[in-house]
Write an enzyme that holds these catalytic residues in place. Structure first.
Site, short mmCIF file in Angstrom:
data_model
loop_
_atom_site.label_atom_id
_atom_site.label_comp_id
_atom_site.label_asym_id
_atom_site.label_seq_id
_atom_site.Cartn_x
_atom_site.Cartn_y
_atom_site.Cartn_z
N HIS A 174 -15.19 -3.57 -23.82
CA HIS A 174 -14.58 -2.78 -22.74
C HIS A 174 -14.04 -3.69 -21.66
O HIS A 174 -14.50 -4.82 -21.49
CB HIS A 174 -15.58 -1.79 -22.14
CG HIS A 174 -16.84 -2.41 -21.63
ND1 HIS A 174 -17.89 -2.78 -22.45
CD2 HIS A 174 -17.22 -2.76 -20.38
CE1 HIS A 174 -18.85 -3.31 -21.73
NE2 HIS A 174 -18.47 -3.32 -20.46
N ASP B 219 -16.13 4.84 -14.78
CA ASP B 219 -17.46 4.24 -14.83
C ASP B 219 -18.42 5.12 -14.03
O ASP B 219 -18.11 5.53 -12.91
CB ASP B 219 -17.41 2.81 -14.24
CG ASP B 219 -18.67 2.01 -14.59
OD1 ASP B 219 -19.78 2.47 -14.25
OD2 ASP B 219 -18.54 0.93 -15.18
N ILE B 220 -19.58 5.39 -14.62
CA ILE B 220 -20.54 6.32 -14.01
C ILE B 220 -21.30 5.66 -12.84
O ILE B 220 -21.93 6.35 -12.04
CB ILE B 220 -21.51 6.88 -15.08
CG1 ILE B 220 -22.04 8.24 -14.68
CG2 ILE B 220 -22.61 5.91 -15.41
CD1 ILE B 220 -21.00 9.34 -14.63
N GLN C 296 -23.09 -8.72 -19.59
CA GLN C 296 -22.63 -7.56 -20.36
C GLN C 296 -23.83 -6.65 -20.62
O GLN C 296 -24.85 -7.11 -21.15
CB GLN C 296 -22.01 -8.00 -21.69
CG GLN C 296 -21.48 -6.83 -22.52
CD GLN C 296 -20.91 -7.27 -23.87
OE1 GLN C 296 -21.17 -8.38 -24.32
NE2 GLN C 296 -20.15 -6.40 -24.50
N HIS D 226 -13.24 -3.58 -17.50
CA HIS D 226 -13.36 -2.87 -16.22
C HIS D 226 -12.03 -2.95 -15.48
O HIS D 226 -11.47 -4.04 -15.33
CB HIS D 226 -14.41 -3.55 -15.33
CG HIS D 226 -15.81 -3.51 -15.86
ND1 HIS D 226 -16.74 -2.60 -15.41
CD2 HIS D 226 -16.43 -4.26 -16.81
CE1 HIS D 226 -17.89 -2.81 -16.04
NE2 HIS D 226 -17.72 -3.82 -16.90
#
Ligand code: 5GP
Ligand code: ZN
Length: 139
Positions: free
Chosen positions: A102, A33-34, A96, A104
């Protein structure tokens, strides 16, 4: 495979946007995750574009889940966190922000104070039973 040309995660699957890839197979892709909530925060996505859990074919969900397990074990082994949450959000009320399914994989540290935990408080038994009936009627 379903693709949305405006979807950031579809672009990551296609390699049109760079990402720190961890693992992939035919059905799933794992990458960092960025905007990590904690060190080691990563994402496992379905490769085809499905906005939410409700849209997911069960076999694809199973394949993504296998990758989630693999990645969670690697995070645990590499970082030795104090705990680890899986977070999967659907819709605005769940915050979301990317409408492409996706999960996490979120390593936790004692005292990190991330706001995803709550104090358990006993519920009203009759209310619990009533809502259980409403859900069961749809199963
Ligand atoms: P959601 O809010 O939908 O549950 O989670 C979406 C996640 O995707 C967020 O944690 C966000 O930081 C991450 N994200 C959004 N855009 C990008 C991107 O371009 N690259 C990566 N690696 N992660 C992203
Ligand atoms: Zn997509």
């Amino acid at each position: 495979m379903g693709v949305d040309p405006n979807c950031i995660f579809c672009k990551i699957v296609a390699g049109q946007i760079p990402s720190f890839r961890l693992f992939e197979d035919v059905a799933s892709l794992a990458f960092m995750d960025i905007n990590p909530a904690n060190e080691g925060h990563c994402l496992v996505i379905a490769k085809p574009h499905h906005p939410t859990l409700y849209d997911m074919p069960p076999d694809l969900l199973a394949a993504v889940s296998a990758t989630v397990l693999k990645v969670a074990k690697a995070v645990e082994a590499a970082l030795k966190p104090d705990g680890l949450n899986l977070v999967q959000s659907n819709g605005k009320g769940a915050a979301q922000s990317v409408p492409h399914f996706h999960v996490h994989v979120l390593p936790r540290r004692l005292g990190d104070n991330l706001k995803i935990n709550w104090e358990p408080k006993p519920g009203d038994r009759a209310a619990i039973a009533a809502v259980a009936e409403r859900i069961k009627a749809k199963l």
